[in-house]
Design an enzyme around this catalytic site. Sequence first.
Site, short mmCIF file in Angstrom:
data_model
loop_
_atom_site.label_atom_id
_atom_site.label_comp_id
_atom_site.label_asym_id
_atom_site.label_seq_id
_atom_site.Cartn_x
_atom_site.Cartn_y
_atom_site.Cartn_z
CB SER A 49 -0.96 -0.06 1.20
OG SER A 49 -2.03 0.84 1.04
CG ASP B 170 -6.19 -3.73 -3.96
OD1 ASP B 170 -6.38 -3.14 -2.88
OD2 ASP B 170 -5.15 -4.36 -4.20
CG HIS C 3 -5.70 -2.56 0.34
ND1 HIS C 3 -5.09 -2.05 -0.79
CD2 HIS C 3 -5.12 -1.91 1.40
CE1 HIS C 3 -4.17 -1.15 -0.42
NE2 HIS C 3 -4.18 -1.05 0.89
#
Length: 284
Positions: free
Chosen positions: A144, A227, A259
Amino acid sequence: QALEEQYSPSRWSPRLGRDTVVQAHLAAVAAGTQRARAGAETSLHVPYGDGEGEKLDIYFPTDPSGTFPVLVYIHGGYWQCLSKDESGFAAPPLVSRGVAVVAVGYDIAPKGHMDAMVLQVRRSLAFLVERYSGIRGIYLCGHSAGAHLAAMVLSTDWTEYGVAPDIKGAVLVSGVYNLEPILHTYVNDALNMSREVAQRNSPMLRVTPAAPALAACEVLVAVAQHDSPEFRRQSQEYGQALRAAGWSVSMLDLAGVDHFDIIEKLSEDNYVLTQVGEELLSSL
């Protein structure tokens, strides 16, 4: 409003509700790190600079036979939460195979600002190379916001640092590579980036042909099935831009994960991303 949705990863998980999935993620990485610390020889809170957040946690291989490859893990948390203290969960499968794992700390927002975070991560690598002569090749892994920071490392002009880290590869997981959309979301409340800062620190706008030292660097751009479309687009476009500039790039679209668990599962031996990482590292 649409951008807020797209850049809120917790809204896209089919497993758990918004608040629950974040809490579950924090619990999973913290528990994985506790297990890693119990099972590996560690040096915790090693300072690479004078700043409060400028520290590393190092998980040494079970059998450090003189030289060893290193996986440098850069945590996510939208540049404003999490820390190195929950970032050792990927260590167990790797230290047992002779790989050192280093979790990088950096000053998160609002204390840290974007230019400083990028600089800190770059300096942490320079420190590692100078401090540990046994390192045989470095792999970056970021999740991320950490994937963004790892990607910024790939664009570093190392002549300014007086060292040339031997970066053999980078595993970039569910990252953000163009920060400009972030300017228009809640994420920027803590970061307080201007457009100029966002552009300066966007890997997508910093893609250059791989320097000779990075010619053999293998970049894996991974994204989760769950995602958001915007995260998926960013990964696709960044991977394509690197490839067009002559980098060696693989793209991995992982089914059945969101995610959060896309990275949590790195603590598992049989997880595809763990195995891909081990293949990359075993080439050393």
